[in-house]
Motif scaffolding. Structure first.
Motif, PDB file in Angstrom:
ATOM      1  N   ARG A 121       0.891  -1.101   0.111  1.00 54.26           N
ATOM      2  CA  ARG A 121      -0.010   0.020  -0.021  1.00 54.26           C
ATOM      3  C   ARG A 121       0.908   1.187   0.091  1.00 54.26           C
ATOM      4  NH1 ARG A 121      -5.254  -0.022   1.106  1.00 54.26           N
ATOM      5  NH2 ARG A 121      -6.265  -1.987   1.499  1.00 54.26           N
ATOM      6  N   GLU A 125       1.006   4.336  -3.000  1.00 50.36           N
ATOM      7  CA  GLU A 125       0.892   5.661  -2.794  1.00 50.36           C
ATOM      8  C   GLU A 125       2.162   6.569  -2.838  1.00 50.36           C
ATOM      9  OE1 GLU A 125      -0.559   5.581   1.395  1.00 50.36           O
ATOM     10  OE2 GLU A 125      -2.580   4.586   0.664  1.00 50.36           O
ATOM     11  N   SER A 174       3.197   7.707   3.367  1.00 49.78           N
ATOM     12  CA  SER A 174       2.852   8.389   1.864  1.00 49.78           C
ATOM     13  C   SER A 174       2.800   9.928   2.308  1.00 49.78           C
ATOM     14  CB  SER A 174       1.734   8.012   1.186  1.00 49.78           C
ATOM     15  OG  SER A 174       0.470   8.017   2.062  1.00 49.78           O
TER      16      SER A 174
END
Length: 219
Positions: A121, A125, A174
Motif C-alpha cells: 500500500r 501511494e 505516503s
C-alpha cells in the motif's frame, strides 16, 4: 489507480509455494488484487507491460532474469509502476543495486505478514517502505560511506518542517498521510519532498529514508 480501486499487484517468484503463500496473504486484504503472477524475471517484465500493475512485487533470485534486472527494466519501461523487492537476511549485498534500479520497497520473506500489505500500500501511494527489521541492514549495505555525524550535517541544511517531513519519509509514510500528520495540504508536502531530495542530493525517497536513519532522526 483511483482512490476506491484496489492496488493492482504483479507477483513474481520462482517458487510456487512462496507465490501461493504471498497470494493468500494479499487475498485477505480487499484493497489489494493480484492481477498477474510470474515465475521468472523475464516473464515479470512481459506481464508488467501487459497488465500495467500499480506495484510489482519481485523476488530477488529468479531464473533467466533476476528480480533486480526485472525491477530496473520495469521502472525503465513503466515509471509509474512501483517496485517492491522480496528479500532475506542473506541477500543484503543486493539491496544497493535494487535501490539504484529504482526499487521503493524492501520486504522480508520471513517478516510479519502485515508488513506485506502495509509495504504494498505504501509503495502504491508513492512512499518508500523499508521493513523495520532490515532498515538498519539497508544502511549497512549502502557502505556507511556517510557516518552518522556527516549525515547529521547534511540534514542540518533542512528547515524544521523539512526535517519533520524527512522523518516521516523514513517511516515509510505516503504524502497523503504526511499531510494528515502535519495538518498540511498534499501539494505542500510534495513541494517539501522535492526540496528535500534536492537539498540532500539524493535521487529518490529510499535514499532519503536511509539518510534519515543515518542522521538519527528516525528510530
Amino acid at each position: 489507480m483511483t482512490p476506491s480501486a484496489p492496488v493492482r499487484v504483479l507477483l513474481a517468484d520462482d517458487e510456487p509455494l512462496i507465490r501461493a503463500g504471498v497470494r493468500a496473504i494479499l487475498a485477505g486484504d480487499p484493497g489489494i488484487e493480484v492481477v498477474a503472477e510470474a515465475g521468472d524475471g523475464a516473464e515479470a517484465v512481459e506481464l508488467a507491460r501487459r497488465h500495467r500493475p500499480d506495484v510489482a512485487l519481485l523476488d530477488i533470485r529468479m531464473p533467466r532474469v533476476d528480480g533486480l534486472a526485472a525491477g530496473a527494466e520495469i521502472r525503465r519501461l513503466l515509471p509509474a509502476v512501483a517496485v517492491v523487492i522480496l528479500t532475506t537476511f542473506g541477500e543484503d549485498e543486493y539491496i544497493a543495486k535494487a535501490i539504484d534500479g529504482g526499487a521503493t520497497g524492501f520486504l522480508l520473506k520471513s517478516g510479519d505478514p502485515r508488513e506485506l500489505t502495509t509495504g504494498i500500500r505504501a509503495a502504491a501511494e508513492g512512499a518508500a517502505y523499508l521493513s523495520p527489521r532490515i532498515a538498519r541492514r539497508v544502511i549497512d549495505t549502502m557502505g556507511r560511506t556517510v557516518r552518522t555525524s556527516r549525515a547529521a550535517e547534511r540534514v542540518a541544511v533542512l528547515t524544521p518542517r523539512e526535517r519533520e517531513v524527512l522523518a516521516l519519509i523514513g517511516e515509510g509514510i505516503s504524502n497523503a498521510d504526511i499531510a494528515r500528520r502535519l495538518n498540511l495540504v498534499e501539494g505542500t508536502v510534495k513541494t517539501h519532498v522535492s526540496a528535500i531530495l534536492t537539498r540532500l542530493a539524493v535521487r529518490n525517497r529510499v535514499q532519503a529514508a536511509i539518510l534519515a536513519y543515518e542522521a538519527g532522526i528516525v528510530g
